[in-house]
Scaffold this motif. Structure first.
Motif, PDB file in Angstrom:
ATOM      1  N   GLN A  32     -10.579  -2.906   7.267  1.00 41.08           N
ATOM      2  CA  GLN A  32      -9.772  -4.106   7.062  1.00 41.08           C
ATOM      3  C   GLN A  32     -10.677  -5.248   6.581  1.00 41.08           C
ATOM      4  OE1 GLN A  32      -7.752  -5.551  10.557  1.00 41.08           O
ATOM      5  NE2 GLN A  32      -6.346  -6.759   9.344  1.00 41.08           N
ATOM      6  N   ARG A  33     -11.843  -5.359   7.185  1.00 38.60           N
ATOM      7  CA  ARG A  33     -12.795  -6.409   6.808  1.00 38.60           C
ATOM      8  C   ARG A  33     -13.343  -6.171   5.393  1.00 38.60           C
ATOM      9  NH1 ARG A  33     -16.606  -5.191  10.250  1.00 38.60           N
ATOM     10  NH2 ARG A  33     -17.683  -3.986   8.668  1.00 38.60           N
ATOM     11  N   ASP A  34     -13.796  -4.948   5.112  1.00 38.72           N
ATOM     12  CA  ASP A  34     -14.489  -4.660   3.861  1.00 38.72           C
ATOM     13  C   ASP A  34     -13.560  -4.423   2.668  1.00 38.72           C
ATOM     14  OD1 ASP A  34     -16.770  -4.826   5.410  1.00 38.72           O
ATOM     15  OD2 ASP A  34     -17.055  -2.656   5.542  1.00 38.72           O
ATOM     16  N   PHE A  35     -12.367  -3.853   2.913  1.00 42.15           N
ATOM     17  CA  PHE A  35     -11.461  -3.507   1.808  1.00 42.15           C
ATOM     18  C   PHE A  35     -10.087  -4.164   1.940  1.00 42.15           C
ATOM     19  CE2 PHE A  35     -14.558  -0.042   1.906  1.00 42.15           C
ATOM     20  CZ  PHE A  35     -14.949  -0.025   0.583  1.00 42.15           C
ATOM     21  N   HIS A  36      -9.931  -5.033   2.919  1.00 38.51           N
ATOM     22  CA  HIS A  36      -8.688  -5.788   3.127  1.00 38.51           C
ATOM     23  C   HIS A  36      -7.482  -4.890   3.362  1.00 38.51           C
ATOM     24  CE1 HIS A  36     -11.245  -9.025   1.814  1.00 38.51           C
ATOM     25  NE2 HIS A  36     -11.406  -8.442   0.621  1.00 38.51           N
ATOM     26  N   THR A  39      -3.535  -5.781   3.997  1.00 37.50           N
ATOM     27  CA  THR A  39      -3.161  -7.046   3.367  1.00 37.50           C
ATOM     28  C   THR A  39      -2.669  -6.891   1.929  1.00 37.50           C
ATOM     29  OG1 THR A  39      -5.395  -7.505   2.545  1.00 37.50           O
ATOM     30  CG2 THR A  39      -4.867  -8.283   4.770  1.00 37.50           C
ATOM     31  N   TRP A  40      -2.850  -5.712   1.339  1.00 38.74           N
ATOM     32  CA  TRP A  40      -2.436  -5.519  -0.054  1.00 38.74           C
ATOM     33  C   TRP A  40      -0.921  -5.521  -0.161  1.00 38.74           C
ATOM     34  CZ3 TRP A  40      -6.109  -6.647  -3.102  1.00 38.74           C
ATOM     35  CH2 TRP A  40      -7.429  -6.360  -2.769  1.00 38.74           C
ATOM     36  N   GLU A  56      -2.251  -4.891  -6.130  1.00 36.52           N
ATOM     37  CA  GLU A  56      -1.696  -6.239  -6.085  1.00 36.52           C
ATOM     38  C   GLU A  56      -1.291  -6.615  -7.504  1.00 36.52           C
ATOM     39  OE1 GLU A  56      -3.212  -9.653  -3.414  1.00 36.52           O
ATOM     40  OE2 GLU A  56      -4.354  -9.769  -5.281  1.00 36.52           O
ATOM     41  N   LYS A  61      -6.481  -1.987  -6.670  1.00 37.06           N
ATOM     42  CA  LYS A  61      -7.679  -2.669  -6.202  1.00 37.06           C
ATOM     43  C   LYS A  61      -8.603  -1.756  -5.396  1.00 37.06           C
ATOM     44  CE  LYS A  61      -6.481  -6.793  -7.669  1.00 37.06           C
ATOM     45  NZ  LYS A  61      -7.264  -7.586  -8.581  1.00 37.06           N
ATOM     46  N   TRP A 163     -13.719   0.300  -4.052  1.00 36.61           N
ATOM     47  CA  TRP A 163     -13.016  -0.606  -4.941  1.00 36.61           C
ATOM     48  C   TRP A 163     -12.706   0.113  -6.227  1.00 36.61           C
ATOM     49  CZ3 TRP A 163     -11.131  -4.930  -2.993  1.00 36.61           C
ATOM     50  CH2 TRP A 163     -11.719  -5.458  -1.857  1.00 36.61           C
TER      51      TRP A 163
END
Length: 165
Positions: A32-36, A39-40, A56, A61, A163
């Protein structure tokens, strides 16, 4: 004389599974921290290609290679291991089959039997517990749960994540 056989597991297994859950929580917090993750705006999975895509505004992404752990069903109130689901492509079941072998070798019925009943009346917790066991056995970097139409979930383990280019 018949002997009634109850679900078996070795004495070390409950603590081992609790540790697996803690490890998965740490791994998923890192994702969650490194690749979010989480939240996408959109995610898509391609089971044939074995990929999970986060995007997104129509742009991919983050890309993860996946294996399927299993699924929960609110209708049946149980977990079904991916290795036992004939509707899934075989290419993304090899890690689930490793879990089955681990369960058979160590006498852990919930890892070796196709279905696991939701005895605790918390289907999502059951799904995450069994997925955590798979993440630990397969040394995966994390897991993701995709909601399903019947209220259950499809649990995926991530093999790699990066990514998109």
């Amino acid at each position: 004389m018949s002997v009634r056989r109850e679900a078996t597991k070795p004495g070390w297994y409950p603590a081992w599974r609790d540790e697996a859950i803690e490890q998965l929580n740490v791994k998923n917090a890192g994702l969650q921290r490194d690749f979010h993750l989480g939240t996408w705006a959109r995610y898509d999975y391609d089971l044939t290609a074995g990929k999970l895509l986060f995007s997104e505004k129509g742009v991919v992404k983050v890309v993860a290679k996946i294996q399927i752990a299993g699924s929960t069903s609110t209708k049946a109130s149980n977990w079904l291991w991916a290795w036992s689901n004939s509707n899934l492509p075989g290419d993304i079941l090899s890690d689930a089959k490793l879990v089955r072998s681990f369960g058979e070798e160590n006498g852990i019925d919930e890892l070796a039997q196709a279905y696991v009943a939701d005895a605790g009346n918390d289907l999502e917790a059951l799904g995450w517990e069994l997925t955590a066991a798979m993440v630990r056995i397969c040394n995966a970097p994390g897991a993701y749960r995709s909601p399903r139409g019947d209220g259950g979930g499809l649990y995926l383990i991530l093999k790699t994540i990066d990514w998109a280019n």
